[in-house]
Scaffold this motif. Structure first.
Motif, PDB file in Angstrom:
ATOM      1  N   VAL A  35      55.027  -9.785  39.598  1.00 42.65           N
ATOM      2  CA  VAL A  35      55.601  -9.415  40.690  1.00 42.65           C
ATOM      3  C   VAL A  35      54.712  -9.487  41.826  1.00 42.65           C
ATOM      4  N   GLY A  36      53.489  -8.885  41.644  1.00 43.24           N
ATOM      5  CA  GLY A  36      52.291  -8.871  42.833  1.00 43.24           C
ATOM      6  C   GLY A  36      51.857 -10.177  43.183  1.00 43.24           C
ATOM      7  N   ILE A  37      51.706 -11.110  42.234  1.00 45.60           N
ATOM      8  CA  ILE A  37      51.191 -12.373  42.841  1.00 45.60           C
ATOM      9  C   ILE A  37      52.131 -13.179  43.436  1.00 45.60           C
TER      10      ILE A  37
ATOM     11  N   ALA B  68      52.605 -12.032  46.947  1.00 47.52           N
ATOM     12  CA  ALA B  68      51.191 -12.345  47.982  1.00 47.52           C
ATOM     13  C   ALA B  68      51.390 -13.820  47.916  1.00 47.52           C
ATOM     14  N   TRP B  69      51.908 -14.504  47.176  1.00 54.44           N
ATOM     15  CA  TRP B  69      51.840 -16.088  47.123  1.00 54.44           C
ATOM     16  C   TRP B  69      52.608 -16.562  48.272  1.00 54.44           C
ATOM     17  N   TYR B  70      54.017 -16.138  48.126  1.00 54.09           N
ATOM     18  CA  TYR B  70      55.074 -16.595  48.849  1.00 54.09           C
ATOM     19  C   TYR B  70      55.149 -15.776  50.191  1.00 54.09           C
TER      20      TYR B  70
ATOM     21  N   VAL C 144      60.285 -13.048  50.880  1.00 49.79           N
ATOM     22  CA  VAL C 144      60.154 -12.779  49.219  1.00 49.79           C
ATOM     23  C   VAL C 144      59.261 -11.472  49.227  1.00 49.79           C
ATOM     24  N   ASP C 145      58.229 -11.529  49.963  1.00 47.31           N
ATOM     25  CA  ASP C 145      57.265 -10.140  50.127  1.00 47.31           C
ATOM     26  C   ASP C 145      58.057  -8.825  50.167  1.00 47.31           C
ATOM     27  N   ALA C 146      59.063  -9.142  51.543  1.00 42.39           N
ATOM     28  CA  ALA C 146      59.878  -8.013  52.007  1.00 42.39           C
ATOM     29  C   ALA C 146      60.616  -7.312  50.908  1.00 42.39           C
ATOM     30  N   VAL C 147      61.326  -8.449  50.304  1.00 41.91           N
ATOM     31  CA  VAL C 147      62.272  -7.917  49.427  1.00 41.91           C
ATOM     32  C   VAL C 147      61.514  -7.118  48.110  1.00 41.91           C
TER      33      VAL C 147
ATOM     34  N   ARG D 119      49.267  -7.241  44.752  1.00 45.07           N
ATOM     35  CA  ARG D 119      49.786  -7.871  46.003  1.00 45.07           C
ATOM     36  C   ARG D 119      48.919  -7.563  47.236  1.00 45.07           C
ATOM     37  N   GLY D 120      48.284  -6.501  47.304  1.00 46.01           N
ATOM     38  CA  GLY D 120      47.482  -6.379  48.500  1.00 46.01           C
ATOM     39  C   GLY D 120      46.217  -7.278  48.327  1.00 46.01           C
ATOM     40  N   ALA D 121      45.505  -7.132  47.044  1.00 43.33           N
ATOM     41  CA  ALA D 121      44.095  -7.776  46.719  1.00 43.33           C
ATOM     42  C   ALA D 121      44.707  -9.415  46.766  1.00 43.33           C
TER      43      ALA D 121
END
Length: 290
Positions: free
Chosen positions: A109-111, A114-116, A120-123, A171-173
């Motif tokens: 989920v984190g990757i 971070a990738w998109y 996507v990140d907001a949801v 996600r952050g990293a």
């Protein structure tokens, strides 16, 4: 121009850097050795236990340490050492399973977030916020109450509760890592997003995963021990450290504290070892990435 032919040279960190760092820290080596011993005992516990951990001998109840029973016996005459050794299987391997499931889904989920990025990140971030609002122990107790006693429901519930910790960390990293030049070079070379994430992005974030997993293990262990202590996890006569603390509580009131003390100390020692090792890995991760 050699940019397209050798993207690995454009600032790509060594994915094995954390493995090279551990031997340079004596404390990390010692703690890692202790962890290996603890996990080894959990795996091979039934084979190395000196006696049957569930064999009842009421004539030997509450005996002190002896050659026959190195740590004495409990209120039913069962060998405490054997119960502690065999009980380590559920006490250690169940939290490991929680962390494995949580890290697998959390990293995925984190990757993705971070990738998109963007919508996507907001949801995903709002979803993680919602899961964060649910206390893990409460979720585990509710799951055990609804689906019945045992470890399957608490393990699943705790895996869901711990997943956001991994997801947010990755996600952050990952957002910082995705902006690195070597990622752009791989994209320009035509490498697929899936291959970049699995082969390069995730390995370069593995130090964070190991650190979070090591620290989270202690919390998961305490949560599962609490579930068993409340009688909703491992059921008698099966040995489990949390259950032994519960059953030893009654014996302690009668002047026989051995069972509760030994099982409680093992929980404390194991949690401290994993937490300190996790902090050490986190320090080395930050030092290497800075």
């Amino acid at each position: 121009m050699t940019l397209l032919t050798s993207p690995q040279t454009v600032g790509s960190p060594d994915p094995r850097w954390h493995a090279k760092l551990l031997p340079k820290s004596p404390l990390a080596v010692v703690l890692s050795a202790i962890v290996i011993v603890i996990v080894g005992v959990a795996i091979f516990g039934p084979a190395i236990a000196p006696q049957d951990p569930v064999a009842i001998d009421l004539g030997s109840a509450h005996q002190g340490p002896s050659l026959a029973h190195w740590l004495g016996t409990d209120g039913n005459g069962r060998d405490l050492l054997s119960r502690l050794i065999v009980g380590s299987r559920t006490s250690i391997l169940a939290p490991l399973l929680v962390i494995l499931i949580a890290s697998l889904f959390g990293c995925t989920v984190g990757i993705v977030a971070a990738w998109y990025g963007g919508a996507v990140d907001a949801v995903i971030s709002r979803f993680l916020d919602a899961v964060f609002a649910i206390p893990g122990l409460l979720l585990a107790i509710l799951a055990a109450a609804v689906f019945g006693n045992g470890l399957l429901a608490p393990i699943t519930a705790l895996a869901v509760a711990y997943m956001p910790y991994f997801a947010r960390l990755i996600r952050g990293a990952g957002i910082r890592e995705v902006s690195m030049p070597y990622i752009a070079a791989f994209k320009i070379s035509g490498m697929s997003s899936w291959r970049i994430c699995v082969k390069h992005l995730l390995p370069n974030l593995s130090g964070y995963v190991i650190s979070q997993a090591t620290v989270s293990f202690g919390y998961a262990m305490v949560d599962l021990a609490m579930v068993s202590f409340l009688g909703l996890g491992v059921q008698p006569p099966s040995p489990d450290w949390g259950l032994m603390v519960s059953s030893g509580e009654a014996s302690m009131l009668r002047g026989y504290p051995d069972e509760a003390i030994f099982s409680g100390l093992l929980i404390i020692i194991t949690v401290v070892v994993f937490n300190v090792l996790g902090e050490k890995v986190d320090e080395m991760t930050k030092a290497k990435r800075s």
